[in-house]
Scaffold this active site. Structure first.
Site, mmCIF file in Angstrom:
data_model
loop_
_atom_site.group_PDB
_atom_site.id
_atom_site.type_symbol
_atom_site.label_atom_id
_atom_site.label_comp_id
_atom_site.label_asym_id
_atom_site.label_seq_id
_atom_site.Cartn_x
_atom_site.Cartn_y
_atom_site.Cartn_z
ATOM 1 N N GLY A 1 19.209 -8.062 -4.774
ATOM 2 C CA GLY A 1 18.854 -7.251 -6.014
ATOM 3 C C GLY A 1 19.156 -7.909 -7.292
ATOM 4 O O GLY A 1 19.209 -7.102 -8.325
ATOM 5 N N GLY B 1 16.353 -12.430 -2.913
ATOM 6 C CA GLY B 1 15.084 -12.822 -2.520
ATOM 7 C C GLY B 1 14.380 -13.303 -3.937
ATOM 8 O O GLY B 1 14.153 -14.293 -4.243
ATOM 9 N N ARG B 2 14.123 -12.058 -4.837
ATOM 10 C CA ARG B 2 13.557 -12.289 -6.273
ATOM 11 C C ARG B 2 14.323 -13.502 -6.916
ATOM 12 O O ARG B 2 13.785 -14.421 -7.548
ATOM 13 C CB ARG B 2 13.765 -11.483 -7.135
ATOM 14 C CG ARG B 2 12.966 -11.050 -8.314
ATOM 15 C CD ARG B 2 13.353 -10.025 -9.174
ATOM 16 N NE ARG B 2 13.370 -8.872 -8.501
ATOM 17 C CZ ARG B 2 12.198 -7.921 -8.281
ATOM 18 N NH1 ARG B 2 11.169 -8.154 -8.841
ATOM 19 N NH2 ARG B 2 12.219 -6.900 -7.748
ATOM 20 N N TYR C 1 4.268 -1.254 -10.458
ATOM 21 C CA TYR C 1 5.427 -1.018 -11.139
ATOM 22 C C TYR C 1 5.444 -1.118 -12.707
ATOM 23 O O TYR C 1 6.635 -1.016 -13.197
ATOM 24 C CB TYR C 1 6.679 -1.922 -10.624
ATOM 25 C CG TYR C 1 6.540 -2.048 -9.123
ATOM 26 C CD1 TYR C 1 6.998 -1.184 -8.177
ATOM 27 C CD2 TYR C 1 6.582 -3.355 -8.627
ATOM 28 C CE1 TYR C 1 6.956 -1.240 -6.755
ATOM 29 C CE2 TYR C 1 6.451 -3.677 -7.360
ATOM 30 C CZ TYR C 1 6.801 -2.661 -6.294
ATOM 31 O OH TYR C 1 7.001 -3.058 -5.207
ATOM 32 N N CYS D 1 -12.266 -4.106 -9.781
ATOM 33 C CA CYS D 1 -13.072 -2.998 -10.123
ATOM 34 C C CYS D 1 -12.000 -1.658 -10.179
ATOM 35 O O CYS D 1 -12.168 -0.623 -9.562
ATOM 36 C CB CYS D 1 -14.027 -2.477 -9.310
ATOM 37 S SG CYS D 1 -15.450 -3.780 -9.463
ATOM 38 N N GLU D 2 -11.185 -1.924 -11.234
ATOM 39 C CA GLU D 2 -10.059 -0.933 -11.401
ATOM 40 C C GLU D 2 -9.758 -0.962 -12.846
ATOM 41 O O GLU D 2 -9.370 -2.142 -13.360
ATOM 42 C CB GLU D 2 -8.864 -1.038 -10.690
ATOM 43 C CG GLU D 2 -8.959 -1.079 -9.228
ATOM 44 C CD GLU D 2 -8.855 0.208 -8.558
ATOM 45 O OE1 GLU D 2 -8.200 1.244 -9.110
ATOM 46 O OE2 GLU D 2 -9.534 0.584 -7.460
#
Ligand code: PLP
Length: 444
Positions: free
Chosen positions: A248, A292-293, A334, A361-362
């Protein structure tokens, strides 16, 4: 945009990463393209290892592979002396195929299937991070069938929930993960796990959140886990060899983001461990963390080619690139923010504020709202920075868009570590039932 790692702007005004000109990378590999700065991944890994060495405590730094899990990334993690967290058979398979040392693999997850547990036991992984009561029984039973005793950590929720700029100390009882310390379920889990014939209870695990910019949440988690460990020791004689404090640790996505240095997070954690375990533990537990990040996030850049644009006078200008939410779903999921630069004209001065749209297509398929760039033209190369974590890992084939290639760049050399999907890959798993197959034409 800010430059980090080995990124520079070369004499032609092109963005260069790992000594590779991004304009040449586009010519060689096409776009969209994920580019990973290998030296920066190694540097971040070393920052953790060195900070722990300085603390004098025993430790493991486990790379949370969910952030970016490929064979080559597992190799980098191994070379840098990291351990590896996996949360599924797919991540475990990747680690095993990469030849990652099995003893350094830790298996996470709140719903490991019997097949996954069997696969991990067969492989001989180092540790299971057990999440719930059903898993305690299931894991013990499967271990017994296999005639082995497996190492486990129990995942506890210490009642601290951390966010980027704040930490909330509440009953975090309402979480799908782990055994709550506050409501007594962690205590019950320790008693149960300690009494299982085929489990070796190594210690506790806690993970308080993601993209955390301050140390207080971690310090508070250590304090609560330590208080719990001390109580357990006094009342049951069970001691813990390992305390895992999760991941984190925050990274800088935007110029204004101010994460701490890796060494500052590690020092806060190890100091808190020394402070809070010392009274009851003559030998301090081994400390594990799971970044991780912060291992891969800022080492990644996604390169796109600019296609169309739409200028709505007085409203905004949309600039569309050849990727989008399929290669980076985080803005849609997010509202994550990213910075971008024109990689082929990185020295040009800012001329317009545009919004970067994807090709899906959004309407929600937007990568960046309102970014200042030089005048953007069709064919320009757009580089979005800090896309190393949770981008390729979360990529999809929505709209049957092919997932991009990933290249590692280092000292002027570039190597494909994941091939771009082909059109054949797109239909590779499709089948047509016989009854709706196209019949050969009768008058052929
Ligand atoms: C996601 C996760 C991590 C890694 O989190 P980052 O924010 O990427 O550092 C570590 N441990 C656990 C249990 C996780 O779920």
């Amino acid at each position: 945009m800010f430059l980090h790692g080995t990124s520079t702007i070369n004499a032609q005004g092109h963005l260069e990463i790992g000594g590779c000109d991004t304009v040449e990378l586009k010519e060689q590999y096409g776009t969209p393209l994920y580019i990973v700065d290998e030296a920066l991944v190694r540097q971040r890994s070393r920052e953790y290892v060195e900070a722990f060495k300085a603390s004098g405590l025993s430790f493991q730094v486990a790379y949370a592979s969910k952030a970016f899990c490929t064979l080559a990334m597992c190799r980098l993690a191994e070379e840098e002396g990291l351990s590896l967290d996996v949360v599924s058979e797919g991540e475990l398979h990747t680690a095993l195929e990469a030849g990652f040392p099995v003893q350094r693999i830790h298996f996470h997850g709140n719903n490991k299937t019997p097949e996954e547990i069997q696969m991990a036991i067969t492989a001989g992984i180092g540790c299971f991070v057990v999440d719930n009561f059903i898993e305690i029984h299931l894991l013990n039973a499967i271990a017994k069938d296999n005639g082995v005793k497996v190492n486990v950590l129990l995942r506890v929720t210490p009642g601290v929930e951390a966010h980027t700029h704040e930490y909330i100390s509440t009953g975090q009882t309402d979480s799908k993960f782990g055994f709550d310390i506050g409501n007594g379920s962690a205590y019950e889990a320790v008693s149960l796990a300690a009494s299982q014939s085929n489990l070796n209870l190594l210690g506790l695990h806690s993970h308080i959140g993601s993209q955390i910019f301050e140390v207080e949440g971690f310090q508070m988690a250590v304090e609560r886990v330590a208080a719990f460990a001390v109580k357990v020791k006094q009342e049951t004689d069970v001691t813990f060899q390992v305390v895992n404090l999760g991941g984190g640790f925050g990274i800088r996505y935007m110029d204004g983001d101010t994460p701490l240095k890796v060494s500052e997070y590690v020092k806060a954690i190890t100091d808190a461990v020394k402070e809070h375990f010392a009274a009851a533990y003559t030998t301090l537990p081994e400390i594990w963390v799971e970044p991780g990040r912060s291992i891969v996030g800022d080492a990644g850049t996604t390169l796109y080619t600019v296609g169309t644009s739409k200028d709505i006078p007085g409203v905004r200008k949309y600039v569309a690139v050849d990727g989008g939410m399929t290669d980076n779903p985080r803005p849609a999921l997010y509202e994550s923010k990213y910075e971008a630069t024109l990689a082929n004209r990185a020295n040009d001065s800012v001329e317009e504020t545009v919004s970067i749209a994807g090709k899906c297509c959004e309407s929600g398929d937007m990568l960046i709202w309102d970014v200042e760039l030089p005048k953007v033209n069709t064919g320009d190369l757009l580089a979005v920075s800090c896309t190393g974590a949770y981008n390729y890992a979360m990529a999809s084939n929505y709209n049957r868009i092919r997932r991009p290639a990933v290249v590692f760049v280092n000292e002027g050399q570039s190597d494909i570590v994941v091939r771009r999907e082909s059109l054949n890959d797109i239909v590779a798993n499709d089948l047509i039932p016989a009854r709706i197959q196209k019949q050969p034409s009768l008058n052929a």
